[in-house]
Design a protein around this motif. Structure first.
Motif, PDB file in Angstrom:
ATOM      1  N   UNK A   1       0.862  -1.191   0.000  1.00 47.12           N
ATOM      2  CA  UNK A   1       0.000   0.000   0.000  1.00 47.12           C
ATOM      3  C   UNK A   1       0.892   1.233   0.000  1.00 47.12           C
ATOM      4  N   UNK A   2       0.585   2.188  -0.831  1.00 48.58           N
ATOM      5  CA  UNK A   2       1.411   3.383  -0.924  1.00 48.58           C
ATOM      6  C   UNK A   2       1.275   4.226   0.331  1.00 48.58           C
ATOM      7  N   UNK A   3       2.295   5.068   0.569  1.00 48.53           N
ATOM      8  CA  UNK A   3       2.232   5.930   1.759  1.00 48.53           C
ATOM      9  C   UNK A   3       1.056   6.897   1.658  1.00 48.53           C
ATOM     10  N   UNK A   4       0.772   7.335   0.428  1.00 46.52           N
ATOM     11  CA  UNK A   4      -0.346   8.267   0.247  1.00 46.52           C
ATOM     12  C   UNK A   4      -1.665   7.619   0.661  1.00 46.52           C
ATOM     13  N   UNK A   5      -1.871   6.347   0.267  1.00 46.76           N
ATOM     14  CA  UNK A   5      -3.110   5.650   0.610  1.00 46.76           C
ATOM     15  C   UNK A   5      -3.191   5.389   2.103  1.00 46.76           C
ATOM     16  N   UNK A 423      -4.127 -17.670 -16.291  1.00 54.40           N
ATOM     17  CA  UNK A 423      -5.197 -17.160 -15.428  1.00 54.40           C
ATOM     18  C   UNK A 423      -4.705 -17.005 -13.995  1.00 54.40           C
ATOM     19  N   UNK A 424      -3.962 -18.011 -13.505  1.00 57.37           N
ATOM     20  CA  UNK A 424      -3.415 -17.938 -12.143  1.00 57.37           C
ATOM     21  C   UNK A 424      -2.414 -16.792 -12.023  1.00 57.37           C
ATOM     22  N   UNK A 425      -1.615 -16.626 -13.075  1.00 62.04           N
ATOM     23  CA  UNK A 425      -0.596 -15.577 -13.047  1.00 62.04           C
ATOM     24  C   UNK A 425      -1.236 -14.190 -13.032  1.00 62.04           C
ATOM     25  N   UNK A 426      -2.305 -13.998 -13.821  1.00 56.75           N
ATOM     26  CA  UNK A 426      -3.002 -12.706 -13.828  1.00 56.75           C
ATOM     27  C   UNK A 426      -3.555 -12.370 -12.450  1.00 56.75           C
ATOM     28  N   UNK A 427      -4.144 -13.377 -11.791  1.00 60.64           N
ATOM     29  CA  UNK A 427      -4.676 -13.144 -10.449  1.00 60.64           C
ATOM     30  C   UNK A 427      -3.570 -12.810  -9.461  1.00 60.64           C
ATOM     31  N   UNK A 428      -2.506 -13.591  -9.451  1.00 57.00           N
ATOM     32  CA  UNK A 428      -1.430 -13.412  -8.469  1.00 57.00           C
ATOM     33  C   UNK A 428      -0.740 -12.064  -8.642  1.00 57.00           C
ATOM     34  N   UNK A 429      -0.628 -11.578  -9.871  1.00 53.98           N
ATOM     35  CA  UNK A 429      -0.007 -10.270 -10.089  1.00 53.98           C
ATOM     36  C   UNK A 429      -0.798  -9.166  -9.398  1.00 53.98           C
ATOM     37  N   UNK A 430      -2.111  -9.333  -9.287  1.00 56.02           N
ATOM     38  CA  UNK A 430      -2.935  -8.381  -8.535  1.00 56.02           C
ATOM     39  C   UNK A 430      -2.823  -8.631  -7.030  1.00 56.02           C
ATOM     40  N   UNK A 432      -0.421  -9.907  -5.193  1.00 49.20           N
ATOM     41  CA  UNK A 432       0.844  -9.546  -4.537  1.00 49.20           C
ATOM     42  C   UNK A 432       0.912  -8.056  -4.201  1.00 49.20           C
ATOM     43  N   UNK A 433       0.026  -7.257  -4.784  1.00 46.48           N
ATOM     44  CA  UNK A 433       0.022  -5.811  -4.509  1.00 46.48           C
ATOM     45  C   UNK A 433      -0.856  -5.461  -3.305  1.00 46.48           C
ATOM     46  N   UNK A 434      -1.556  -6.444  -2.743  1.00 45.44           N
ATOM     47  CA  UNK A 434      -2.437  -6.175  -1.605  1.00 45.44           C
ATOM     48  C   UNK A 434      -1.650  -6.133  -0.303  1.00 45.44           C
ATOM     49  N   UNK A 435      -2.275  -5.511   0.710  1.00 46.65           N
ATOM     50  CA  UNK A 435      -1.646  -5.496   2.029  1.00 46.65           C
ATOM     51  C   UNK A 435      -1.723  -6.882   2.662  1.00 46.65           C
ATOM     52  N   UNK A 439       1.942  -8.011   4.072  1.00 44.47           N
ATOM     53  CA  UNK A 439       2.209  -8.279   5.485  1.00 44.47           C
ATOM     54  C   UNK A 439       2.675  -9.708   5.687  1.00 44.47           C
ATOM     55  N   UNK A 440       2.045 -10.632   4.963  1.00 44.34           N
ATOM     56  CA  UNK A 440       2.409 -12.048   5.066  1.00 44.34           C
ATOM     57  C   UNK A 440       3.850 -12.263   4.616  1.00 44.34           C
ATOM     58  N   UNK A 441       4.210 -11.670   3.493  1.00 41.55           N
ATOM     59  CA  UNK A 441       5.548 -11.914   2.942  1.00 41.55           C
ATOM     60  C   UNK A 441       6.619 -11.187   3.744  1.00 41.55           C
ATOM     61  N   UNK A 442       6.273 -10.043   4.361  1.00 35.57           N
ATOM     62  CA  UNK A 442       7.233  -9.357   5.228  1.00 35.57           C
ATOM     63  C   UNK A 442       7.617 -10.243   6.408  1.00 35.57           C
TER      64      UNK A 442
END
Length: 477
Positions: A1-5, A423-430, A432-435, A439-442
């Protein structure tokens, strides 16, 4: 999530809860305004950490009785704490202020319906819960039992509330049963039972703690409290969600939650609302919802539905028109009473990969009539969604590159590229940008030890299945 958001979310939520946050400095189930605190919240949500007091970890922080008292002016009633255990004494000034802020927030969530009450002769007992997120990111769950106290003639409902840092709904429902039974006799009978509970060690998954309690005219009783063996589902009951919605609708709610959208649940009963929203959030396991999260929104916080940032909230049905008249951005509005979507974005069926959607629905449809216990229902519903994450992101550990000091760095581009299905790749690309994922990957990057737990076990099982399947496929060819 961006700092602005993140900054925008902090400002908006701050405006929404200003009515009581100035006094409480508590945010009702809301995410933190910066990534560091959000990580802490995610850790607590996943691990259900125990509070540590002088005597060690406890089942609960407080048992409270919240009653409706008539205001000095007018005929309205306001919820007030009329009993508290334990009474904290000799607190430092800062601790005392924190306790006062916490305790002043709780009545609002025990009676979220507003103040238009009148004495009643009949009232159906309700068991529900709320979540408070403190400014330091720590979460507290309020387990509530609302009922009409024993007596004759018209009287007002009362709420027993147990405040705890532990997510285990079945266990605390049983504790509320015991509190309710004792309160019908005398408040004095509650004290030894709750004192025994505070002195008992919280059991490990699958284990039981037995309490000895004396009740006048009944003698000594032994009460057994058991934690479910599978602890990742002990904070949820999927039965209400299945009763209200179809598998297809549950799948669309899951898809909206995965992309961190705004979701509002409407229902008459507090029990239905809190159970369904906890169930919806639990579908995200092993990920944790770290945004605004209010199982039952008090009347004074209904402006929450105007937030432009992600939220998952429950609203009582008699506030439906207020919600519908509110200026809302893209939202999924779920009517649990009718089993319908009143508002939606329109693309909910297209978010998840089609083949994986079919797999989830096929698994949910299979063998539902044989399910009997709540544990069986929970496992049956949760399993296909865990499997979805296993198939889409279960390879994440192979794409964390570690330095000599053990610090990891996630290789996002290679991770997405490793998926062979477009199809799986299109979904995952979106995703991975979620919080949710960030948080999980951090946490995975920081951890110097191999991952463990239910999700990792399912990943290993899936990898083994693929190894055994490949030789057979080659032989057939």
């Amino acid at each position: 999530m961006s700092r602005r958001l993140e900054k925008m979310e902090g400002q908006v939520v701050g405006r929404v809860v200003r009515l009581f946050r100035n006094r409480l400095r508590l945010r009702a189930g809301s995410s933190q305004d910066n990534g560091g605190n959000a990580v802490k919240e995610s850790e607590r949500a996943q691990e259900h950490t125990l509070p540590n007091f002088a005597g060690g970890p406890h089942f609960f922080e407080y048992l409270l009785v919240v009653s409706l008292k008539k205001k000095h002016s007018g005929d309205d009633y306001e919820p007030t704490i009329t009993y508290q255990f334990p009474k904290r004494e000799n607190l430092l000034r800062g601790q005392q202020e924190e306790e006062e802020r916490l305790l002043s927030a709780i009545p609002l969530f025990c009676f979220p319906d507003g103040n238009e009450w009148a004495p009643l002769t009949e009232y159906p007992r309700e068991t529900f819960s709320f979540v408070l997120t403190n400014v330091d990111g720590s979460r507290k769950i309020g387990y509530c039992r609302r009922l009409l106290p024993a007596g004759r003639g018209p009287r007002l409902p009362r709420v027993y509330c147990i405040l705890s840092c532990i997510g285990c709904f079945g266990l605390f429902s049983k504790i509320l049963d015991e509190v309710e039974k004792r309160h019908q006799i005398s408040m004095a009978v509650i004290y030894p039972f709750m004192q025994g509970l505070r002195e008992a060690a919280f059991p490990a998954p699958g284990k039981t703690v037995t309490l000895k309690s004396f009740i006048p005219d009944s003698g000594t009783e032994f009460i057994s409290l058991t934690r479910p063996l599978d602890s990742h589902l002990e904070h949820v009951d999927f039965s209400s969600l299945l009763h209200c919605l179809s598998f297809e609708q549950i799948l669309q709610i899951f898809a909206s939650a995965v992309l961190e959208r705004r979701i509002i649940f409407l229902a008459e009963g507090l029990s239905t609302l809190s159970q369904c929203i906890h169930a919806a959030a639990a579908l995200l396991y092993p990920f944790s919802w770290a945004h605004t999260y209010i199982p039952v929104v008090p009347e004074r916080l209904l402006d929450t539905v105007c937030c432009p940032t992600p939220f998952m909230v429950g609203v009582q049905m008699h506030f439906q028109q207020v919600v519908m008249d509110s200026p809302m951005e893209e939202v999924l509005l779920v009517n649990l009473c009718e089993g319908t979507f009143l508002l939606s974005v329109g693309d909910e069926k297209e978010i998840l990969p089609p083949k994986l959607q079919e797999d989830i629905l096929a698994s949910l449809d299979q063998g539902t009539k044989e399910l009997q216990t709540s544990e069986q229902i929970n496992e049956h519903v949760s399993g296909p969604f865990v499997q979805f994450f296993v198939k889409t992101v279960g390879h994440y550990t192979s794409y964390i590159k570690r330095e000599a000091n053990g610090q990891g760095h996630f290789q996002e581009r290679l991770f997405c590229k490793a998926l062979t299905s477009k199809a799986n790749r299109r979904f995952v690309k979106k995703f991975v940008k979620t919080q949710l994922f960030s948080l999980f990957i951090q946490e995975a990057e920081k951890s110097k030890h191999p991952p463990a737990g239910y999700f990792q076990r399912k990943i290993l099982e899936y990898e083994e299945q693929k190894k055994h399947k490949k030789p057979r496929e080659k032989t057939v060819k």
